[in-house]
Scaffold this active site. Structure first.
Site, PDB file in Angstrom:
ATOM      1  N   LEU A 149       0.655  -1.302   0.051  1.00 14.22           N
ATOM      2  CA  LEU A 149       0.075   0.073   0.339  1.00 14.22           C
ATOM      3  C   LEU A 149       0.720   1.036   0.141  1.00 14.22           C
ATOM      4  O   LEU A 149       1.966   1.324   0.625  1.00 14.22           O
ATOM      5  CB  LEU A 149      -0.601   0.452   0.785  1.00 14.22           C
ATOM      6  CG  LEU A 149      -1.602  -0.896   0.963  1.00 14.22           C
ATOM      7  CD1 LEU A 149      -2.615  -1.031   2.876  1.00 14.22           C
ATOM      8  CD2 LEU A 149      -2.976  -1.296   0.531  1.00 14.22           C
ATOM      9  N   ASP A 150       0.314   2.446  -1.056  1.00 19.53           N
ATOM     10  CA  ASP A 150       1.083   4.057  -0.470  1.00 19.53           C
ATOM     11  C   ASP A 150       1.552   4.129   0.604  1.00 19.53           C
ATOM     12  O   ASP A 150       0.509   3.742   1.959  1.00 19.53           O
ATOM     13  CB  ASP A 150       0.776   4.737  -0.939  1.00 19.53           C
ATOM     14  CG  ASP A 150       0.086   4.412  -3.146  1.00 19.53           C
ATOM     15  OD1 ASP A 150       1.731   3.420  -3.183  1.00 19.53           O
ATOM     16  OD2 ASP A 150      -0.454   4.478  -3.522  1.00 19.53           O
TER      17      ASP A 150
END
EC number: 5.4.99.-
Length: 319
Positions: free
Chosen positions: A135-136
């Site tokens: 995930l960012d």
């Protein structure tokens, strides 16, 4: 961490190469890893080290006796983890916004990977400490981590064939009329190395489904379902259809205050300093037990606060 397993080559495998027969007997391990073990003499046929191309006759005894080398030379750090699920083979983590998943330029420590190595030191023997997707930094929510090599191999394969269901909550700029699907290939931005872009000629296939949850005077609350999992996929796809995520520093085009917004909403939008994206659901079949698993992560406080401000402002506008 060591691997110690034995099996018998089935008679119907007669005539196959040793490396092919080995891959069929131990599908939990990648072909490249099995080939390496054969070359090192850690995978034997009737107690002998043989070349990968050796033909089997069926009935031979195969043995794996391999030590897994350290693949993740990073430091363990006592960083708190929100663990949604853990068993002998995998972890499901609810990642907070602001936590980088994997060390990189400018983020050598203080990452999820460092936290995982502290929680389970044996993960150092797995590629990327068992992290199979990301995930960012400023996206919150769920991700699955492998704890064993068989689970790692299986999860990577499941992600590759889109057998892991991932659903995201998002708030976008503008008012969407209906749900839909964005099909647009993605690749590196031609100028900015930090960004991704729609690249019709040479991009990788990318598909995002979205549906409406709630409409506001100048924003829409949506759910996004990934069919593929490209870097920044939802962020780029929603910007591509001119509905970028609220707060997105790369693709949002800066702060937009809707005309007539009240002071509370204006303050909420100014104070929301990340992309409004949360990985809320993760569902898949357990790669080792076959059990169907599904996990939910509640919206974090900042996301709930943004929605509350949007709802309050919309209620005021209705009066």
């Amino acid at each position: 961490m060591t691997v110690s397993q034995q099996a018998t080559v089935p008679l119907e495998a007669a005539g196959q190469r040793f490396d092919q027969a080995l891959a069929a007997l131990f599908p939990a391990y990648s072909r490249s890893r099995l080939a390496d073990w054969i070359k090192r003499g850690q995978a034997t046929l009737d107690g002998r080290s043989v070349p990968p191309r050796t033909r089997v006759h069926g009935g031979e005894r195969v043995a794996l006796a391999a030590a897994l080398e350290i693949e993740t030379p990073a430091c363990a750090e006592p960083i708190a983890l929100s663990i949604v699920h853990e068993d002998a083979h995998l972890l499901v983590i609810d990642k907070p916004a602001g936590l980088v998943v994997h060390p990189g330029a400018g983020n050598r420590d203080g990452t999820l990977l460092n936290a995982l190595l502290h929680h389970a030191p044996q993960l150092a023997a797995l590629p990327r400490a068992g992290i199979v997707h990301r995930l960012d930094k400023d996206t919150s929510g769920l991700l699955v981590v492998a704890k064993t090599l068989p689970a790692h191999t299986a999860l990577v394969a499941m992600l590759g064939r889109h057998a892991v269901e991932r659903r995201y909550a998002a708030v976008v700029e503008g008012v969407l009329i209906a749900g839909g699907t964005v099909t647009a290939p993605l690749g590196r931005h031609p100028v900015d190395r930090l960004r991704r872009a729609v690249r019709e000629d040479d991009g990788k296939p990318a598909v995002t489904h979205y549906r409406l949850r709630e409409r506001f005077p100048a924003h829409t609350y949506i759910a996004c379902q990934l069919e593929t999992g490209r870097t920044h996929q939802i962020r780029v796809h929603m910007a591509h259809i001119h509905h970028p995520l609220v707060g997105d520093p790369l693709y949002g085009g800066g702060l937009r205050l809707p005309r007539g917004a009240g002071a509370a909403l204006a303050a909420a939008l100014r104070g929301f300093r990340r992309q409004a994206l949360h990985a809320e659901q993760l569902a898949f079949v357990h790669p080792l037990t076959g059990q169907a698993l599904a996990f939910q992560a509640p919206l974090p406080a900042d996301f709930q606060g943004l929605l509350a401000a949007l709802r309050a402002d919309a209620a005021g506008a209705d009066r």
